[in-house]
Design a protein around this motif. Sequence first.
Motif, PDB file in Angstrom:
ATOM      1  N   ARG A 190     -35.410  10.187   1.713  1.00  0.00           N
ATOM      2  CA  ARG A 190     -34.003  10.467   1.928  1.00  0.00           C
ATOM      3  C   ARG A 190     -33.832  11.097   0.923  1.00  0.00           C
ATOM      4  NH1 ARG A 190     -32.958   5.424   5.780  1.00  0.00           N
ATOM      5  NH2 ARG A 190     -34.232   5.765   6.712  1.00  0.00           N
ATOM      6  N   ASP A 191     -32.661  11.314   0.996  1.00  0.00           N
ATOM      7  CA  ASP A 191     -31.970  12.904   0.173  1.00  0.00           C
ATOM      8  C   ASP A 191     -31.382  12.215  -0.886  1.00  0.00           C
ATOM      9  OD1 ASP A 191     -31.364  14.072   3.022  1.00  0.00           O
ATOM     10  OD2 ASP A 191     -31.639  15.804   1.043  1.00  0.00           O
TER      11      ASP A 191
ATOM     12  N   PRO B  94     -36.806  14.977  -0.713  1.00  0.00           N
ATOM     13  CA  PRO B  94     -37.076  13.780  -0.018  1.00  0.00           C
ATOM     14  C   PRO B  94     -38.628  13.554   0.699  1.00  0.00           C
ATOM     15  CG  PRO B  94     -35.392  14.619   2.209  1.00  0.00           C
ATOM     16  CD  PRO B  94     -35.179  15.739   0.121  1.00  0.00           C
TER      17      PRO B  94
ATOM     18  N   HIS C 287     -36.740  13.199   7.632  1.00  0.00           N
ATOM     19  CA  HIS C 287     -36.487  12.833   6.367  1.00  0.00           C
ATOM     20  C   HIS C 287     -34.946  13.964   6.720  1.00  0.00           C
ATOM     21  CE1 HIS C 287     -38.029  16.350   4.365  1.00  0.00           C
ATOM     22  NE2 HIS C 287     -39.321  15.733   4.722  1.00  0.00           N
TER      23      HIS C 287
END
Length: 667
Positions: free
Chosen positions: A221-222, A115, A358
């Motif tokens: 993000r992930d 991310p 993140h």
Amino acid sequence: MRSTVLFLSGGLLFVLGAASLALTAWLWLGDWPQDMKAVVDHQRSLAERGAHGGDPTLQDVFAREHVSLAGRWQAAIDPYGRGDVGGIAPRAHEPGTPSDLAEFSFENGLELDVPGDWNSQDPRLVFYQGIVWYKRTFSHTTKPGHRSFLWFGAANYEAAVYLNGELVGRHVGGFTPFNWDVTDRLRKGENLLVIRVDNRMRDTDVPTPMTDWLNYGGLTRDVLIVDVPETHVQQFEVGLDPEEPGAIRARVRLAGPKRASGARVRIVELGIDVGIDTDDDGRGEVRLAASPERWSPASPRRYLVEVATRRWRDVVADRIGFRTVEARGEEIWINGAPLFLRGISIHEEALHGEGRVHSRAQAAELLGHARDLGCNFVRLAHYTHSQHMARLADEMGLLVWEEIPVYWAVDFENESTLATAKAQMREMIERDRNRASVILWSIANETPEGEARNRFLAELAAHVRALDDTRLVTAALVTDPSELAEFFVKDYLPALFGFELDEWVYPVHDPLFEVVDVPALNEYFGWYYSGGLAAVTPFSSHYARRVMLDHIGRIRVEHPGGKPFVISETGAGAKHGMRVPEAELAVFSEEYQALVYRKQVEFFRNQSGLAGVSPWILKDFRSPLRMYQGVQDYRNLKGLVSDAGERKLAFGVLRDYYAERAASDAL
Ligand code: GCU
């Protein structure tokens, strides 16, 4: 002659017709080159998956078995959308032979961390707003009796996800999670994952293109592959029952073929281990007599809660705190007692130029500064922050305000804008509904009053209450320009001419006051307003500021009352290290910022029914609107902490006020 010509052209037409028929049949049924098939399959998938949004979002994925796709991804910056043509990007088409002409490739080019936003990773992308293609491959075998979901923590703003050249789906909204069940699309061996991320904002989007923060783009993000049993826990909510606080209410939603076969909830420390019947839609609810130790800022007690399918084939565990929050008159009550919100506003921007938060460590660094300020509350502005923030706030005992970016003038007349806002709100609430720290859902920030806006926000508030009957609805108001002008003429101007008034009255008569549970106000006495007035009067900025500063402590906000009222923003800018003797009232000096904070503290003390404050802002942050080169350099400098983590003088002023407040509140 004429008949010969007619015969020949008829023959030619027949041959052409037959040839195209044969080509179509070959295209449909024939065994034609793989990449041609890939193009057609790609085009077909576009047609099939036009709609927006993912499958119902899995909750608590980090508590589940998952594979992270974090790492270096190949990428291609595509300002003109070249990659869309013929699906070359989604299929990651590369030249096969030296004679193949290629004008797009992921090889030998840009790589980006995922991310992460793209803006802080490549100087060409600092202000970039457009399309970036991400590519990576992965192998994954779904376990028998399981489903595999491709899950995204967030992607700003519009993400089109392609798996093996085919469109899985699109998601709009830059700050909330989404996922798709991709079990039937996975291949044995290597899978090709390509994501088209476009952060260009339109006037009908949420937010609009105009924001006082940098529009960070990318897979911020992930990205995970999450495997769940066919029948699994899709969503759950466990908390004190708003109707009878002496009971715990557990709600669950199962998905899958056996969703009507019931679920279980277990809280070992409370001796709870019960079944929950579920209906055909997989929904079930129970009330459990229990008196857990309450979660509060002073003691952020959490319990391990497990929610499972009837035979425990799928189990989701989460650490949940139990607390009540309510608005009582002009106070906010936590667990049956009033608590003043000692807050700070925060943008989701990590320190040290690292861009969007993140990781847990980045979130912890920000919240650590808030903790040192003496805060028991943080306003996460102006969009849904990374899930790390609310989870850490649960652990640290910080109360939280969460918000979606209905910011300034969104298109209130537009049904699709409202639908987007509602979707973002639902995704945020579904993600954080079990976070004890979260007490406020904010539906808007500084939106100009008007009929369409009032209707839009009233509907959004109703949407929130339908999704969550355990928390309070808020919005950050701003004084209407006409009321501000009235305030200038009635109070400020006479004072500039030397006429002293006992108090200055700042009117807030926004109909939204009636819609929300906790009305909040953004005010900038000591920073904005004075400069503007000096520009249109014979008075100098220094004098105009002097008069304002001398009167801030006498300003009273006039509002309908009867509700907890919060100052959601106030503050002043300062460049860390810029030191100028206070008497010079030099804006952007640390002395001036500290002076404004001291005056704001006087103002806070002068407000009856003030239930909390969250000054603007914890840390300096990037904003394309801040173009005072050599000073701001595209940063909003209202932070109490610089981007490097250096604390400014005003940090101490607010910390002292909160220490005094905490002491008096504890009495
Ligand atoms: C506004 C707005 C913030 C902005 C701040 C400022 O109130 O809500 O997003 O950054 O003012 O002017 O610094």
